[in-house]
Design a protein around this motif. Structure first.
Motif, mmCIF file in Angstrom:
data_model
loop_
_atom_site.group_PDB
_atom_site.id
_atom_site.type_symbol
_atom_site.label_atom_id
_atom_site.label_comp_id
_atom_site.label_asym_id
_atom_site.label_seq_id
_atom_site.Cartn_x
_atom_site.Cartn_y
_atom_site.Cartn_z
ATOM 1 N N GLY A 114 0.829 -1.268 0.192
ATOM 2 C CA GLY A 114 0.461 0.225 0.527
ATOM 3 C C GLY A 114 0.730 1.223 -0.547
ATOM 4 N N GLU A 115 0.330 2.286 0.123
ATOM 5 C CA GLU A 115 0.976 3.740 0.400
ATOM 6 C C GLU A 115 0.248 5.075 1.243
ATOM 7 N N ASP A 116 0.612 5.307 1.605
ATOM 8 C CA ASP A 116 -0.265 6.824 1.724
ATOM 9 C C ASP A 116 0.469 7.952 1.116
ATOM 10 N N ALA A 117 0.370 8.858 1.618
ATOM 11 C CA ALA A 117 0.620 10.130 0.830
ATOM 12 C C ALA A 117 2.784 10.224 0.921
ATOM 13 N N SER A 118 2.816 10.244 1.980
ATOM 14 C CA SER A 118 4.384 9.890 1.536
ATOM 15 C C SER A 118 5.283 8.842 1.226
ATOM 16 N N ALA A 119 4.501 7.440 1.901
ATOM 17 C CA ALA A 119 5.446 6.403 1.629
ATOM 18 C C ALA A 119 4.410 5.251 1.244
#
Length: 179
Positions: A120-125
């Motif tokens: 997965g991912e979030d806004a910065s990682a």
């Protein structure tokens, strides 16, 4: 063998039916290095299983590439040449224009590279399932700017529907050195 217990933020992964690389990797979640001069016999068995035991003899040596070679092989794919070198995984499969569940991610790090599997991912990682992350198979957040390559398995038939981007909440510190 009992299913590993995943952190609450990633418990949803336990219900994922694929892609097979991810399922194989999740089965190894929590495997740890042995502290001191001894090595974990499970990690050494991965080296024998993948034919890398001539080059890999101690879990004191970075083993992220060994972990990925093991799960890729178990999923029915051929690992890259010299898979112990993390950056070599940038030649695996096909380029993924948009990283998705089960893709192989290659990162830069001080002293070399790192390789793991996209969860997965979030806004910065990127959220990465990998070996040799805190001396174990774990999920860590790695800054997006460190990504060198995203590679997709070379599906023989059709790409599994489970291969899709996953948006997650940011939580926990960023990993800065996976060695």
């Amino acid at each position: 063998m009992a299913k590993p217990v995943l952190p609450a933020a990633y418990a949803w992964l336990g219900a994922e039916a694929g892609p097979r690389v991810l399922v194989e990797a999740l089965a190894l979640y929590g495997t740890r290095e042995t502290t001191g001069s001894a090595s974990n016999p499970v990690i050494l068995a991965w080296a024998r299983e993948t034919g890398l035991d001539r080059d890999y003899r101690s879990d004191d040596v970075a083993w992220c590439g060994l972990f990925v070679a093991t799960v890729v092989r178990r999923a029915g794919f051929e690992p890259v040449a010299a898979p112990l070198w993390a950056r070599n995984w940038a030649a695996f499969g096909t380029k993924a224009d948009r990283p998705s569940l089960g893709d192989i991610l290659v990162f830069e790090r001080t002293g070399g590279g790192h390789v793991g599997i996209y969860v997965g991912e979030d806004a910065s990682a990127w959220h990465v399932l990998g070996g040799n992350q805190g001396d174990q198979v774990s999920i860590v957040r790695i800054a997006m700017g460190r990504l060198l390559a995203a590679r997709r398995c070379p599906w023989r038939l059709a790409q599994p529907a489970a291969v899709r981007p996953i948006r997650l909440a940011a939580g926990g510190a960023l990993s800065v050195n996976e060695a």
